[in-house]
Design an enzyme around this catalytic site. Structure first.
Site, PDB file in Angstrom:
ATOM      1  N   GLY A  46       0.836  -1.195   0.000  1.00 36.57           N
ATOM      2  CA  GLY A  46       0.000   0.000   0.000  1.00 36.57           C
ATOM      3  C   GLY A  46       0.869   1.243   0.000  1.00 36.57           C
ATOM      4  O   GLY A  46       2.060   1.189   0.333  1.00 36.57           O
ATOM      5  N   GLN A  51       2.817   9.929   1.825  1.00 36.19           N
ATOM      6  CA  GLN A  51       4.162   9.363   1.936  1.00 36.19           C
ATOM      7  C   GLN A  51       5.094   9.828   0.816  1.00 36.19           C
ATOM      8  O   GLN A  51       6.311   9.732   0.949  1.00 36.19           O
ATOM      9  CB  GLN A  51       4.096   7.824   1.925  1.00 36.19           C
ATOM     10  CG  GLN A  51       3.407   7.265   3.164  1.00 36.19           C
ATOM     11  CD  GLN A  51       3.244   5.760   3.067  1.00 36.19           C
ATOM     12  OE1 GLN A  51       2.300   5.268   2.450  1.00 36.19           O
ATOM     13  NE2 GLN A  51       4.158   5.015   3.658  1.00 36.19           N
ATOM     14  N   CYS A  91       5.638  -0.363   7.609  1.00 40.60           N
ATOM     15  CA  CYS A  91       5.342   0.886   6.920  1.00 40.60           C
ATOM     16  C   CYS A  91       6.569   1.290   6.121  1.00 40.60           C
ATOM     17  O   CYS A  91       7.689   1.279   6.652  1.00 40.60           O
ATOM     18  CB  CYS A  91       4.993   1.975   7.944  1.00 40.60           C
ATOM     19  SG  CYS A  91       4.608   3.562   7.173  1.00 40.60           S
ATOM     20  N   LEU A  92       6.353   1.653   4.869  1.00 44.65           N
ATOM     21  CA  LEU A  92       7.485   2.039   4.018  1.00 44.65           C
ATOM     22  C   LEU A  92       8.135   3.327   4.520  1.00 44.65           C
ATOM     23  O   LEU A  92       9.285   3.604   4.189  1.00 44.65           O
ATOM     24  CB  LEU A  92       7.017   2.196   2.569  1.00 44.65           C
ATOM     25  CG  LEU A  92       6.426   0.917   1.953  1.00 44.65           C
ATOM     26  CD1 LEU A  92       5.899   1.201   0.549  1.00 44.65           C
ATOM     27  CD2 LEU A  92       7.454  -0.209   1.920  1.00 44.65           C
ATOM     28  N   HIS A 133      -4.659   1.489   7.683  1.00 41.17           N
ATOM     29  CA  HIS A 133      -3.291   2.008   7.843  1.00 41.17           C
ATOM     30  C   HIS A 133      -3.070   3.204   6.899  1.00 41.17           C
ATOM     31  O   HIS A 133      -2.540   4.241   7.315  1.00 41.17           O
ATOM     32  CB  HIS A 133      -2.309   0.863   7.538  1.00 41.17           C
ATOM     33  CG  HIS A 133      -0.869   1.231   7.524  1.00 41.17           C
ATOM     34  ND1 HIS A 133       0.039   0.771   8.461  1.00 41.17           N
ATOM     35  CD2 HIS A 133      -0.138   2.021   6.675  1.00 41.17           C
ATOM     36  CE1 HIS A 133       1.238   1.259   8.184  1.00 41.17           C
ATOM     37  NE2 HIS A 133       1.165   2.017   7.103  1.00 41.17           N
ATOM     38  N   GLU A 134      -3.487   3.043   5.642  1.00 43.63           N
ATOM     39  CA  GLU A 134      -3.258   4.109   4.654  1.00 43.63           C
ATOM     40  C   GLU A 134      -4.129   5.336   4.947  1.00 43.63           C
ATOM     41  O   GLU A 134      -3.696   6.481   4.748  1.00 43.63           O
ATOM     42  CB  GLU A 134      -3.522   3.604   3.229  1.00 43.63           C
ATOM     43  CG  GLU A 134      -2.716   2.382   2.798  1.00 43.63           C
ATOM     44  CD  GLU A 134      -1.221   2.512   2.987  1.00 43.63           C
ATOM     45  OE1 GLU A 134      -0.713   3.640   3.020  1.00 43.63           O
ATOM     46  OE2 GLU A 134      -0.555   1.465   3.132  1.00 43.63           O
ATOM     47  N   HIS A 137      -2.486   7.529   7.338  1.00 44.29           N
ATOM     48  CA  HIS A 137      -1.475   8.403   6.702  1.00 44.29           C
ATOM     49  C   HIS A 137      -2.118   9.711   6.231  1.00 44.29           C
ATOM     50  O   HIS A 137      -1.538  10.781   6.370  1.00 44.29           O
ATOM     51  CB  HIS A 137      -0.842   7.719   5.493  1.00 44.29           C
ATOM     52  CG  HIS A 137       0.301   6.797   5.820  1.00 44.29           C
ATOM     53  ND1 HIS A 137       1.427   7.201   6.496  1.00 44.29           N
ATOM     54  CD2 HIS A 137       0.498   5.484   5.544  1.00 44.29           C
ATOM     55  CE1 HIS A 137       2.262   6.187   6.626  1.00 44.29           C
ATOM     56  NE2 HIS A 137       1.727   5.127   6.059  1.00 44.29           N
TER      57      HIS A 137
END
Ligand code: K1U
Ligand code: ZN
Length: 180
Positions: A46, A51, A91-92, A133-134, A137
Site C-alpha cells: 500500500g 508518503q 510501513c514504508l 493504515h493508509e 497516513h
C-alpha cells in the site's frame, strides 16, 4: 512513469492532513501510475499520497501475491466497522520496523475511483487492515503512534543510525569523497 521518494519517519511532512481530490484528470491517473510503480519497487502492499509528499486523499493498494490486483481509493471514508484484529504491521515510511496495531476486523468503506465515480464495498483481512493504515497516513498518523513513547524513541534512534550509516557509505550527490 517515475519512482518517487518515500518520506521517512520522523519527517514532519508525514504529519500533514491531506486535502480531498477534486480534479479527476490525466495528471491524477499519471500520479496513480507513479505511486503503483513506487509501491511495487519498495516493495509494499500500500502507499498513501502523504508518503510521497503529495497531500491529497489518494491511496493505492495491491495485496495480491503477484501484483495483479491494483486498487485505488480516492477520498475514502469508513461507513461502518466491526470486530477487532490486532496484527503486525510495517510501513514504508518506517523501514524495517514491524509491530502490533489494533484495527477493526471488517469495514464498509466508500471511495471514489480514478474517474470520480463513488464505490462502496465491505472489506476484510489484509485489505481492510491496509486501508485503515493508509487512511491514517492521510490524517498525518503513523502506526508507531499506537506504540509506547519508549518504543518510538528506540525506533527514531535506529532509523537515525541507519540513515547516518547510509550517508557515510554513499555521500549525497555533489559531496566529496576522500581518495585512498
Ligand atoms: O503504508 C505503507 O507504508 C505500506 C505498508 C502497508 C501495510 C503493511 C502491513 C500492514 C498494514 C499496512 C507496507 O506495504 S509495509 C511492507 C509490507 O508489508 C510488505 C512488503 C512486501 C510484501 C508483503 C508485505
Ligand atoms: Zn505506512
Amino acid at each position: 512513469m517515475a519512482l518517487l521518494t518515500i518520506l521517512e519517519y520522523p519527517d514532519p511532512r508525514l504529519r500533514t492532513k491531506a486535502q480531498p481530490v477534486s480534479v479527476f484528470d490525466a495528471a491524477l491517473r499519471s500520479r496513480v501510475d507513479d505511486m503503483f510503480e513506487t509501491m511495487y519497487a519498495a516493495p509494499g502492499i500500500g502507499l498513501a499520497a502523504t508518503q510521497i509528499d503529495w497531500h491529497q486523499r489518494l491511496i493505492v493498494i495491491d495485496v495480491s501475491e503477484n501484483n495483479a490486483s491494483r486498487q485505488v481509493f480516492i477520498n475514502p471514508e469508513i461507513v461502518s466497522s466491526e470486530g477487532a484484529a490486532t496484527g503486525e504491521e510495517g510501513c514504508l515510511s518506517v523501514p524495517g520496523i514491524y509491530d502490533d496495531v489494533p484495527r477493526a476486523e471488517r469495514i464498509v468503506a466508500r471511495w471514489q475511483d480514478v474517474n470520480g465515480q463513488w464505490q462502496q464495498g465491505a472489506l476484510d483481512g489484509m485489505l481492510a487492515v491496509c486501508l485503515q493504515h493508509e487512511m491514517d497516513h492521510l490524517e498525518g498518523k503513523l502506526f508507531v503512534d499506537y506504540l509506547s513513547e519508549l518504543k518510538r524513541q528506540r525506533i527514531r534512534k535506529k532509523l537515525d543510525k541507519e540513515r547516518r550509516a547510509r550517508a557515510t557509505a554513499r555521500p549525497a550527490a555533489g559531496g566529496r569523497t576522500s581518495s585512498p
